[in-house]
Design a protein around this motif. Structure first.
Motif, PDB file in Angstrom:
ATOM      1  N   GLY A  11       0.787  -1.225   0.000  1.00 42.79           N
ATOM      2  CA  GLY A  11       0.000   0.000   0.000  1.00 42.79           C
ATOM      3  C   GLY A  11       0.822   1.279   0.000  1.00 42.79           C
ATOM      4  O   GLY A  11       0.262   2.372  -0.033  1.00 42.79           O
ATOM      5  N   LEU A  12       2.147   1.150   0.025  1.00 39.33           N
ATOM      6  CA  LEU A  12       3.017   2.321  -0.009  1.00 39.33           C
ATOM      7  C   LEU A  12       2.841   3.037  -1.347  1.00 39.33           C
ATOM      8  O   LEU A  12       2.824   2.393  -2.396  1.00 39.33           O
ATOM      9  CB  LEU A  12       4.476   1.863   0.158  1.00 39.33           C
ATOM     10  N   ASP A  13       2.679   4.356  -1.317  1.00 43.57           N
ATOM     11  CA  ASP A  13       2.575   5.110  -2.564  1.00 43.57           C
ATOM     12  C   ASP A  13       3.892   5.000  -3.317  1.00 43.57           C
ATOM     13  O   ASP A  13       4.965   5.168  -2.730  1.00 43.57           O
ATOM     14  CB  ASP A  13       2.255   6.578  -2.290  1.00 43.57           C
ATOM     15  N   ASN A  15       5.664   6.337 -10.463  1.00 44.80           N
ATOM     16  CA  ASN A  15       5.530   5.741 -11.775  1.00 44.80           C
ATOM     17  C   ASN A  15       5.977   6.770 -12.810  1.00 44.80           C
ATOM     18  O   ASN A  15       5.590   7.935 -12.735  1.00 44.80           O
ATOM     19  CB  ASN A  15       4.071   5.340 -12.006  1.00 44.80           C
ATOM     20  N   SER A  59      10.758   4.308  -8.033  1.00 47.20           N
ATOM     21  CA  SER A  59      10.469   3.661  -6.743  1.00 47.20           C
ATOM     22  C   SER A  59      11.562   2.662  -6.382  1.00 47.20           C
ATOM     23  O   SER A  59      12.020   2.613  -5.232  1.00 47.20           O
ATOM     24  CB  SER A  59       9.119   2.940  -6.804  1.00 47.20           C
ATOM     25  N   SER A  70      -1.558  -4.438  -7.416  1.00 47.88           N
ATOM     26  CA  SER A  70      -2.707  -4.577  -6.520  1.00 47.88           C
ATOM     27  C   SER A  70      -3.840  -5.386  -7.146  1.00 47.88           C
ATOM     28  O   SER A  70      -4.709  -5.871  -6.432  1.00 47.88           O
ATOM     29  CB  SER A  70      -3.217  -3.199  -6.100  1.00 47.88           C
ATOM     30  N   TRP A 109       8.238   1.809 -12.868  1.00 51.02           N
ATOM     31  CA  TRP A 109       8.385   2.087 -11.442  1.00 51.02           C
ATOM     32  C   TRP A 109       9.855   2.208 -11.047  1.00 51.02           C
ATOM     33  O   TRP A 109      10.207   2.094  -9.884  1.00 51.02           O
ATOM     34  CB  TRP A 109       7.684   0.996 -10.619  1.00 51.02           C
ATOM     35  N   ARG A 116       7.189  14.460  -5.694  1.00 45.09           N
ATOM     36  CA  ARG A 116       8.075  13.335  -6.033  1.00 45.09           C
ATOM     37  C   ARG A 116       9.144  13.147  -4.954  1.00 45.09           C
ATOM     38  O   ARG A 116       9.449  12.020  -4.555  1.00 45.09           O
ATOM     39  CB  ARG A 116       8.721  13.571  -7.393  1.00 45.09           C
ATOM     40  N   LEU A 174       7.627  11.412  -1.919  1.00 41.99           N
ATOM     41  CA  LEU A 174       7.457   9.973  -2.150  1.00 41.99           C
ATOM     42  C   LEU A 174       8.798   9.252  -2.123  1.00 41.99           C
ATOM     43  O   LEU A 174       8.916   8.162  -1.553  1.00 41.99           O
ATOM     44  CB  LEU A 174       6.762   9.715  -3.489  1.00 41.99           C
ATOM     45  N   LYS A 183       9.839   8.757   1.445  1.00 39.78           N
ATOM     46  CA  LYS A 183       9.042   7.723   2.116  1.00 39.78           C
ATOM     47  C   LYS A 183       9.480   6.318   1.697  1.00 39.78           C
ATOM     48  O   LYS A 183       9.572   5.418   2.528  1.00 39.78           O
ATOM     49  CB  LYS A 183       7.553   7.919   1.828  1.00 39.78           C
ATOM     50  N   GLN A 217       3.479   9.129 -14.392  1.00 36.69           N
ATOM     51  CA  GLN A 217       2.869  10.203 -13.615  1.00 36.69           C
ATOM     52  C   GLN A 217       3.574  11.508 -13.920  1.00 36.69           C
ATOM     53  O   GLN A 217       4.781  11.539 -14.109  1.00 36.69           O
ATOM     54  CB  GLN A 217       3.000   9.930 -12.110  1.00 36.69           C
TER      55      GLN A 217
END
Length: 164
Positions: free
Chosen positions: A30-32, A35, A105, A91, A102, A45, A48, A51, A38
């Motif tokens: 569920g972590l944002d 991508n 990320s 998900s 991603w 950014r 994120l 985090k 986006q």
């Protein structure tokens, strides 16, 4: 005997200070995530990225076997060289996905592994990857990093492309 899955890999050939088995580091579901498709403001950014980086560092600290290996490796890093497999667990099923979208990320998560002490740095002399793949469905989506130590000169992909 069953064929090993992604999360139950075969015993790798390399034996390192951290041991021969790979470490599976699961970031919270569920972590944002970031991508490439986006279009977000640089401050959003950056929030994120921070985090994700902190989540990766925390995931390392919550893994007793990794913490034991880090303590044994002190004062240096756990790995001199390693291969990282980055797994994007979506998900939901039913849509085509490009895990490379991603990358931001995955990069933030790898930086978190550096912060946690797994590597001195994540440059090309120390880290091969992350090689990004699509994984199983996880409610909320999730990033998983599979980190395996490499022997000096070992080419984890077998393509002869790795020079160090």
């Amino acid at each position: 005997m069953t064929t090993p899955s992604l999360f139950e890999p075969e015993v790798p050939a390399a034996t390192t200070a951290a041991g021969p088995r790979p470490y599976v580091i699961e970031l919270p579901a569920g972590l944002d995530l970031i991508n490439a498709n986006q279009r977000m403001h640089e401050k959003a950014r950056a929030r994120l990225t921070k985090k994700i980086r902190e989540a990766a560092m925390e995931a390392v600290s919550e893994c007793p076997s990794l913490m034991d290996a880090l303590a044994a490796a002190k004062p240096g890093p756990l790995f001199q060289r390693a291969h990282i497999l980055g797994v994007l667990c979506p998900s939901t099923y039913g849509r085509r996905r490009d895990p490379a979208n991603w990358y931001g990320s995955f990069k933030a998560a790898v930086d978190g592994l550096v912060d946690a002490g797994l590597f001195d740095d994540d440059d090309h002399t120390r880290v091969v990857g992350p090689d990004m793949r699509l994984g199983k469905v996880v409610k909320g989506g999730q990033l998983v990093l599979v980190v395996r130590g490499l022997a000096p000169g070992e080419d984890p992909l077998g393509y002869g492309a790795v020079t160090r």
